[in-house]
Design a protein around this motif. Structure first.
Motif, PDB file in Angstrom:
ATOM      1  N   PHE A 184      61.204  76.142  16.621  1.00  0.00           N
ATOM      2  CA  PHE A 184      60.236  75.062  16.842  1.00  0.00           C
ATOM      3  C   PHE A 184      60.778  74.068  17.870  1.00  0.00           C
ATOM      4  O   PHE A 184      60.043  73.572  18.718  1.00  0.00           O
ATOM      5  N   ARG A 185      62.078  73.806  17.802  1.00  0.00           N
ATOM      6  CA  ARG A 185      62.693  72.899  18.789  1.00  0.00           C
ATOM      7  C   ARG A 185      62.632  73.506  20.186  1.00  0.00           C
ATOM      8  O   ARG A 185      62.484  72.790  21.173  1.00  0.00           O
ATOM      9  N   ARG A 186      62.767  74.837  20.242  1.00  0.00           N
ATOM     10  CA  ARG A 186      62.697  75.502  21.556  1.00  0.00           C
ATOM     11  C   ARG A 186      61.286  75.407  22.133  1.00  0.00           C
ATOM     12  O   ARG A 186      61.117  75.148  23.334  1.00  0.00           O
ATOM     13  N   ILE A 187      60.267  75.615  21.295  1.00  0.00           N
ATOM     14  CA  ILE A 187      58.877  75.464  21.783  1.00  0.00           C
ATOM     15  C   ILE A 187      58.679  74.019  22.244  1.00  0.00           C
ATOM     16  O   ILE A 187      58.115  73.752  23.311  1.00  0.00           O
ATOM     17  N   GLN A 188      59.153  73.075  21.429  1.00  0.00           N
ATOM     18  CA  GLN A 188      59.015  71.641  21.748  1.00  0.00           C
ATOM     19  C   GLN A 188      59.632  71.331  23.116  1.00  0.00           C
ATOM     20  O   GLN A 188      59.026  70.628  23.934  1.00  0.00           O
ATOM     21  N   VAL A 226      48.919  71.789  16.940  1.00  0.00           N
ATOM     22  CA  VAL A 226      48.970  73.218  17.262  1.00  0.00           C
ATOM     23  C   VAL A 226      49.583  73.951  16.076  1.00  0.00           C
ATOM     24  O   VAL A 226      50.788  73.817  15.814  1.00  0.00           O
ATOM     25  N   PRO A 227      48.777  74.712  15.332  1.00  0.00           N
ATOM     26  CA  PRO A 227      49.333  75.417  14.174  1.00  0.00           C
ATOM     27  C   PRO A 227      50.222  76.586  14.617  1.00  0.00           C
ATOM     28  O   PRO A 227      49.761  77.520  15.273  1.00  0.00           O
ATOM     29  N   ILE A 228      51.496  76.486  14.271  1.00  0.00           N
ATOM     30  CA  ILE A 228      52.435  77.569  14.579  1.00  0.00           C
ATOM     31  C   ILE A 228      52.391  78.524  13.384  1.00  0.00           C
ATOM     32  O   ILE A 228      53.303  78.573  12.548  1.00  0.00           O
ATOM     33  N   GLY A 270      54.245  73.529  11.599  1.00  0.00           N
ATOM     34  CA  GLY A 270      54.783  74.760  11.029  1.00  0.00           C
ATOM     35  C   GLY A 270      54.793  74.738   9.510  1.00  0.00           C
ATOM     36  O   GLY A 270      54.538  73.704   8.885  1.00  0.00           O
ATOM     37  N   HIS A 271      55.118  75.871   8.916  1.00  0.00           N
ATOM     38  CA  HIS A 271      55.112  75.962   7.455  1.00  0.00           C
ATOM     39  C   HIS A 271      56.306  75.255   6.831  1.00  0.00           C
ATOM     40  O   HIS A 271      56.141  74.467   5.901  1.00  0.00           O
ATOM     41  N   ILE A 311      57.318  67.719  16.069  1.00  0.00           N
ATOM     42  CA  ILE A 311      57.238  68.870  15.166  1.00  0.00           C
ATOM     43  C   ILE A 311      56.960  68.310  13.779  1.00  0.00           C
ATOM     44  O   ILE A 311      57.542  67.284  13.397  1.00  0.00           O
ATOM     45  N   GLY A 312      56.063  68.946  13.035  1.00  0.00           N
ATOM     46  CA  GLY A 312      55.789  68.497  11.674  1.00  0.00           C
ATOM     47  C   GLY A 312      55.552  69.689  10.769  1.00  0.00           C
ATOM     48  O   GLY A 312      54.937  70.674  11.185  1.00  0.00           O
ATOM     49  N   PHE A 313      56.041  69.613   9.539  1.00  0.00           N
ATOM     50  CA  PHE A 313      55.952  70.756   8.631  1.00  0.00           C
ATOM     51  C   PHE A 313      55.087  70.467   7.408  1.00  0.00           C
ATOM     52  O   PHE A 313      54.918  69.309   6.992  1.00  0.00           O
TER      53      PHE A 313
END
Lengths: 120, 120
Positions: A20-24, A66-68, A8-9, A38-40
């Motif tokens: 992002f935690r919910r997608i994870q 996976v680019p969010i 993510g950005h 997750i990485g920003f």
């Protein structure tokens, strides 16, 4: 062994990480045994480099990033390849794959449109 | 008369607008007769102000702004209210409503997770 990183950005607001935690959590539930990090790019912790490091320590040999992002802009087309170029040097045993931005995927477009329509 | 604006960040890449156009097309198909505009914070045309102006000229009296953002950060929590504050002064006959960010909506979270899982 495979691993997934949701990239993510990042933002200053600490609550920014929650979706992002919910997608994870959903991905982890669907793929038991596959580590999901997750990485920003900036501002929000952890940076992408740290997520890759975590997966490397767990013995992952194939990372799908996976680019969010809603659309491929500079961050996806330039910053991400640059970060992955550095990661390849640091982790020669890991193969990297970049998925499409979530925002160009039919199912995501449909879901966003359904939200826009809801209640109108 | 109602109208919808899909509010995005914007980017330098001209192709950045394409996914927004796809959401717009799906929403327009689901809501015939409801004008649907796209408006950006920066870099990509048109700016949010212009989209509001377009809806105002079409006689819209209620605008639902849908933030096409993954999570509420500064752009949604500070920049958007500021832009809408100015818009209220310019268009006193229009009522504005801000929907939730697409990224916090269950269906969108599910669709993004499904994309992350696909092929793994």
């Amino acid at each position: 062994m495979k691993g997934i990183i949701l990239f993510g950005h990042g933002a200053r607001n600490p609550e920014y990480i929650e979706p992002f935690r919910r997608i994870q959590a959903v991905v982890a539930a669907k793929l038991p045994g596959v580590p999901v990090e997750i990485g920003f790019l900036e501002l929000t912790q952890p940076p992408l480099e740290t997520s890759i490091e975590c997966l490397a320590r767990r013995g992952v040999t194939h990372v799908k990033v996976v680019p969010i992002f809603f659309a491929p802009g500079r961050h996806v087309l330039k910053d991400l390849p640059q970060l992955l170029g550095n990661a390849i040097d640091l982790h020669p045993g890991i193969e990297f794959e970049v998925a499409e931005c979530v925002g160009v995927v039919d199912g995501v477009i449909e879901a966003m449109a359904a939200h826009a329509v809801a209640g109108t």
